[in-house]
Design an enzyme around this catalytic site. Sequence first.
Site, PDB file in Angstrom:
ATOM      1  N   ARG A  24      30.797  38.658  33.465  1.00  0.00           N
ATOM      2  CA  ARG A  24      30.771  40.104  33.212  1.00  0.00           C
ATOM      3  C   ARG A  24      30.968  40.355  31.720  1.00  0.00           C
ATOM      4  O   ARG A  24      31.924  39.863  31.125  1.00  0.00           O
ATOM      5  CB  ARG A  24      31.866  40.819  34.003  1.00  0.00           C
ATOM      6  N   SER A 116      30.344  44.793  39.743  1.00  0.00           N
ATOM      7  CA  SER A 116      31.203  45.241  40.845  1.00  0.00           C
ATOM      8  C   SER A 116      31.917  46.566  40.577  1.00  0.00           C
ATOM      9  O   SER A 116      31.261  47.578  40.392  1.00  0.00           O
ATOM     10  CB  SER A 116      32.200  44.134  41.153  1.00  0.00           C
ATOM     11  N   ASP A 292      33.221  50.287  46.234  1.00  0.00           N
ATOM     12  CA  ASP A 292      32.976  50.064  44.809  1.00  0.00           C
ATOM     13  C   ASP A 292      31.477  49.976  44.523  1.00  0.00           C
ATOM     14  O   ASP A 292      30.649  50.129  45.423  1.00  0.00           O
ATOM     15  CB  ASP A 292      33.733  48.828  44.299  1.00  0.00           C
ATOM     16  N   ASP A 294      29.270  47.637  43.994  1.00  0.00           N
ATOM     17  CA  ASP A 294      28.400  46.705  44.717  1.00  0.00           C
ATOM     18  C   ASP A 294      28.686  46.638  46.210  1.00  0.00           C
ATOM     19  O   ASP A 294      28.098  45.819  46.922  1.00  0.00           O
ATOM     20  CB  ASP A 294      28.475  45.310  44.092  1.00  0.00           C
ATOM     21  N   ASP A 296      31.368  45.786  48.098  1.00  0.00           N
ATOM     22  CA  ASP A 296      32.199  44.834  48.835  1.00  0.00           C
ATOM     23  C   ASP A 296      33.649  45.306  48.988  1.00  0.00           C
ATOM     24  O   ASP A 296      34.390  44.771  49.801  1.00  0.00           O
ATOM     25  CB  ASP A 296      32.117  43.415  48.241  1.00  0.00           C
ATOM     26  N   ARG A 297      34.054  46.325  48.250  1.00  0.00           N
ATOM     27  CA  ARG A 297      35.423  46.823  48.404  1.00  0.00           C
ATOM     28  C   ARG A 297      35.458  48.087  49.257  1.00  0.00           C
ATOM     29  O   ARG A 297      34.473  48.825  49.311  1.00  0.00           O
ATOM     30  CB  ARG A 297      36.018  47.185  47.048  1.00  0.00           C
ATOM     31  N   GLU A 380      42.024  40.879  50.631  1.00  0.00           N
ATOM     32  CA  GLU A 380      42.741  40.848  49.363  1.00  0.00           C
ATOM     33  C   GLU A 380      43.361  42.219  49.139  1.00  0.00           C
ATOM     34  O   GLU A 380      42.802  43.241  49.571  1.00  0.00           O
ATOM     35  CB  GLU A 380      41.792  40.530  48.208  1.00  0.00           C
ATOM     36  N   LYS A 393      33.348  39.838  50.888  1.00  0.00           N
ATOM     37  CA  LYS A 393      34.032  40.983  51.465  1.00  0.00           C
ATOM     38  C   LYS A 393      33.013  42.078  51.697  1.00  0.00           C
ATOM     39  O   LYS A 393      31.937  42.076  51.103  1.00  0.00           O
ATOM     40  CB  LYS A 393      35.186  41.431  50.581  1.00  0.00           C
TER      41      LYS A 393
HETATM   42  C1  VG1 Z   1      39.697  41.278  40.953  1.00  0.00           C
HETATM   43  C2  VG1 Z   1      40.598  41.281  42.163  1.00  0.00           C
HETATM   44  C3  VG1 Z   1      40.209  40.174  43.119  1.00  0.00           C
HETATM   45  C4  VG1 Z   1      38.727  40.316  43.480  1.00  0.00           C
HETATM   46  C5  VG1 Z   1      37.896  40.350  42.223  1.00  0.00           C
HETATM   47  C6  VG1 Z   1      36.430  40.599  42.500  1.00  0.00           C
HETATM   48  O1  VG1 Z   1      39.861  40.066  40.239  1.00  0.00           O
HETATM   49  O2  VG1 Z   1      41.938  41.140  41.788  1.00  0.00           O
HETATM   50  O3  VG1 Z   1      41.024  40.230  44.255  1.00  0.00           O
HETATM   51  O4  VG1 Z   1      38.322  39.253  44.292  1.00  0.00           O
HETATM   52  O5  VG1 Z   1      38.343  41.382  41.370  1.00  0.00           O
HETATM   53  O6  VG1 Z   1      36.233  41.801  43.155  1.00  0.00           O
HETATM   54  P1  VG1 Z   1      40.775  39.966  38.918  1.00  0.00           P
HETATM   55  O7  VG1 Z   1      40.588  38.558  38.444  1.00  0.00           O
HETATM   56  O8  VG1 Z   1      40.282  41.008  37.996  1.00  0.00           O
HETATM   57  O9  VG1 Z   1      42.174  40.246  39.365  1.00  0.00           O
HETATM   58  V1  VG1 Z   1      34.803  42.662  42.922  1.00  0.00           V
HETATM   59  O10 VG1 Z   1      34.680  43.801  44.060  1.00  0.00           O
HETATM   60  O11 VG1 Z   1      35.017  43.199  41.323  1.00  0.00           O
HETATM   61  O12 VG1 Z   1      33.608  41.477  42.859  1.00  0.00           O
HETATM   62 CO    CO Z   2      32.795  44.579  44.223  1.00  0.00          CO
END
Ligand code: VG1
Ligand code: CO
Length: 564
Positions: A24, A116, A292, A294, A296-297, A380, A393
């Site tokens: 990213r 995301s 979110d 994309d 998945d949240r 998560e 997810k």
């Molecule tokens: C964050 C979250 C993590 C999740 C990741 C991707 O990561 O804490 O639980 O799996 O985002 O989610 P980090 O390293 O920033 O804590 V998504 O929906 O942005 O692909």
């Molecule tokens: Co996402």
Amino acid sequence: MALTSVNISTNPFEGQKPGTSGLRKKVKVFMEKHYTENFIQCILNALGDKVKGSTLIVGGDGRYFSKQAINIIIRIASANGVAKLVIGQLGILSTPAVSSLIRNHKVLGGIVLTASHNPGGIRNDFGIKYNIENGGPAPDHVSDAIYDHTKKISEYKFTPKLETDRLIDILGTTTYNVDGHDFVVEVIDSTADYVALMKQIFDFHKLRTLIRGTDKRPPFNVLIDSMNGVTGVYVRRIFVDELGASPDNNVCRIVPLDNFGEIHPDPNLTYAKDLVDKVKANSTYDLGAAFDGDGDRNMIIGKNAFFVTPSDSLAVLANNLECIPYFKENGIHGFARSMPTAAAVDRVAAKLGKEMFEVPTGWKYFGNLMDAGRLSLCGEESFGTGSDHIREKDGIWAVLAWLSVIEHKNMSVEEILKEHWGIYGRNYFTRYDYEECESDAANQLMEHLEKLINSDTLVGKSYTAIGKTYKISKADNFSYVDPIDESVAKNQGIRILFEDGSRLIYRLSGTGSSGATIRLYIDSYEKDNVLSDAQVMLKPLVEVGLEISQLKKFTGRDAPTVIT
Ligand code: VG1
Ligand code: CO
């Protein structure tokens, strides 16, 4: 038309290391000459011989720069001997939809174009992530291989004359001849495969009855907010067309925008405040949900915006899975959560006699367990919930699962939570995020904590704040051995555990595109006192967490940017 590929010279870029979930960066970084090309070529290089003759799925959340990236992927994939790309129309595919397509078409993998929950648009973030043949995010060894290639790449293959203009706008199949082999681009409907999967998993007739109401039961009034992200197209097909929700009153922000309407497409109480306010203002809403960028949240709130923490959401679903046809057919194997996620689901696993796993942050760590048939449901704390129906997810799945539970129990969201806490007790949980701190300051804070946990004096030490005292029983930096392939993931977060079972966890985010985000996770369990305000309950522990880490001293921050 016969086309020929060429080799283009390039030099490595620094920092093309995939984070928690892909690479990213700011859009303008991806726009630099050769930047995106290099990374795509390195994905293919890491796949080695398997690339020739393979099929890949391509799509994403439609954010700014997606189309340009897809054009690059088409030209590079064709030149590398890929036989076929299956691309979502207009480049649109949610992350769960990509996972489902990889599995259904039994292909080598997929390239997901998304950052995301990070903001989009020309001034914001873009992302590229590779998913492997089980449909899940690349595991560490694959990401490491990609990264190694990025450090030494000297050329990429490209088919310059392959005309991609408007190619992905229209459904259909186009065959090219590149270097003497066939190269096929199939543009597919973004939703068909995913909608079919949801219909297999859930009882749509029951869900439709819930949403439409019956003689005996008023309609269950939902408000589904896509936050201008990719789920809009899926929400329309599933909630409006299939389940009979009103396009005017039950859904909002369902047209995907390439800059998400300048909002942060992250479903939490801060960034999805619009939804929270709407549900609060209109007491006829029984449930609100947001996703979110994309898809998945998910965030779930009940009437009057009663908030369901993701950790609780996971536990409630675990406790009620039998009302979902998919689990009736496939059985319920183990449960899992990421380490910082509160342990509410562990209690359900213990009661139901199921295996329970605690993995590092990031969905990639669930894949092996699912493939081995040992994991059915996981989540998560970062608003991710999902099951082994795919290897990502899945936001929409989570809402359909909640609606199934509500239909089955005929109870409100709040009643379900309170019943659950009554049986199991409650894990109070909150997360403080300090976004875009200076990287040096954040690293110093982590080094300070690392030193602290390695000192002999920490365990046994007590801290007092706002009249509560906590005694440290254990402190470490979480490391995980995958039970299936025995791969080891080290340094996954500093944990400070207290005698009463409370926890403080510190991690640096791996999904940001600039600076550093410090995450402080605060968690404590109460058997009987289950109806208090989480922020009030956890305040003393938060204070202790700030004192131990000296967060203010290192970062100069008085307050977090986001509290969830
Ligand atoms: C964050 C979250 C993590 C999740 C990741 C991707 O990561 O804490 O639980 O799996 O985002 O989610 P980090 O390293 O920033 O804590 V998504 O929906 O942005 O692909
Ligand atoms: Co996402």
